[in-house]
Design an enzyme around this catalytic site. Sequence first.
Site, mmCIF file in Angstrom:
data_model
loop_
_atom_site.group_PDB
_atom_site.id
_atom_site.type_symbol
_atom_site.label_atom_id
_atom_site.label_comp_id
_atom_site.label_asym_id
_atom_site.label_seq_id
_atom_site.Cartn_x
_atom_site.Cartn_y
_atom_site.Cartn_z
ATOM 1 C CB SER A 84 -0.858 0.008 1.251
ATOM 2 O OG SER A 84 -0.009 -0.153 2.370
ATOM 3 C CB THR A 187 -1.829 5.099 4.396
ATOM 4 O OG1 THR A 187 -2.568 5.166 3.210
ATOM 5 C CG2 THR A 187 -0.994 6.344 4.582
ATOM 6 C CB THR A 205 -0.578 6.107 0.834
ATOM 7 O OG1 THR A 205 -1.399 4.959 0.667
ATOM 8 C CG2 THR A 205 -1.201 7.244 0.047
ATOM 9 N NE ARG A 215 -8.653 7.736 -3.718
ATOM 10 C CZ ARG A 215 -8.079 7.476 -2.555
ATOM 11 N NH1 ARG A 215 -6.779 7.295 -2.479
ATOM 12 N NH2 ARG A 215 -8.793 7.395 -1.454
ATOM 13 C CB THR A 238 -4.523 4.679 7.765
ATOM 14 O OG1 THR A 238 -4.505 3.706 6.707
ATOM 15 C CG2 THR A 238 -5.085 4.031 9.021
ATOM 16 N N GLY A 239 -7.032 4.810 5.955
ATOM 17 C CA GLY A 239 -8.397 4.388 5.647
ATOM 18 C C GLY A 239 -8.935 5.133 4.445
HETATM 19 N N1 ASP Z 1 -5.806 6.858 3.154
HETATM 20 C C1 ASP Z 1 -5.324 6.234 1.964
HETATM 21 C C2 ASP Z 1 -6.027 6.800 0.780
HETATM 22 O O1 ASP Z 1 -7.230 7.038 0.839
HETATM 23 C C3 ASP Z 1 -5.493 4.762 1.916
HETATM 24 C C4 ASP Z 1 -4.940 3.972 3.031
HETATM 25 O O2 ASP Z 1 -4.937 4.391 4.183
HETATM 26 O O3 ASP Z 1 -4.489 2.858 2.760
HETATM 27 O O4 ASP Z 1 -5.387 6.952 -0.246
#
Ligand code: ASP
Length: 327
Positions: A84, A187, A205, A215, A238-239
């Site tokens: 990731s 991330t 990330t 994106r 993260t998320g």
């Molecule tokens: N926050 C990151 C994103 O939306 C993704 C992740 O945390 O893995 O790009």
Amino acid sequence: MTTRRKFIKQSALASAFVITGMPKARSEEMSMTGSIKKPIVISTWEHGLAANETAWKILTSGGKALDAVEKGVMVSEADPNVTSVGYGGLPDRDGNVTLDACIMDEKGNCGSVAFLQNIMHPISVARLVMEKTPHIMLVGEGAQRFAKMVGFQEVNLLTGESKRAWEMWLKENKYEPIKIDKDNHDTIGMVAMDKNGDISGACTTSGLAWKYHGRVGDSPIIGAGMYADNEVGAACATGKGEEVIRICGAHLIVELMRNGKSPQQACEEAVKRIAKKRDVYKDPFQVGFLAINKKGEHGAYCIQKGFKYALAVDGVNKIYDSDFYVK
Ligand code: ASP
């Protein structure tokens, strides 16, 4: 379980065996000023353990939090098993690995890159955007051109494993984006306070796997994926980036701490803001927040069960399970 999650688990297990506690001698270097715990470093997910280890060495030898967070997250960027972040990151739906990163120092200086391709260490490019340009954020081809201008080499970040996972996704999902659920995020966000009591943060990330080409998530957005204010503290996320951007997550947490909340209370309040707007029971996406304050207190909270974080403080670097909202 997604392929991404499986990769992460394997690499985390490997590093957990290598990195357990800190050598005893290090605890002598712990500087406790009154009740202030410093240094301290906290980062997202299991791969944070290895990243913290590198950051901790810098912090305990008197280094700056800024150097610690940069060098710390570089460990995950270079690890092909962390799918990731950086090298080995799962690509977008067209097979391109595109990277987002940001960094912020104790003076409020910050730098960021987004939609950057073929560069191993986006966090270091973000730092140089901060230090060598009059700007804060460079994206895409411009960010790549800048990176090459300041000496970074172009590399292919798509590993055989990631390519195979992408080809499998193409076959099974026929170019339809998969549901963004709690297993699609990993991330690395890291915030730290050094022996001087100075606070910095970094976030890097490859974003969501199979995302639309172009994106950009929360991670390179100062105030969303990460924010640091040396008077108060710092936070990272993260998320599902779209949800974090919507509430300016990291900045919100720092402002809540400025107004008297503990890092834990502030992370919980930020998650509740998201939960107020979205049905997090029916749509099981994940968001996780981490925070530290000037006292060296920390907080962690997420929406769905399963968010882990790595904390190094008082000479111990360990993985913890975050408390969560959906119970
Ligand atoms: N926050 C990151 C994103 O939306 C993704 C992740 O945390 O893995 O790009």
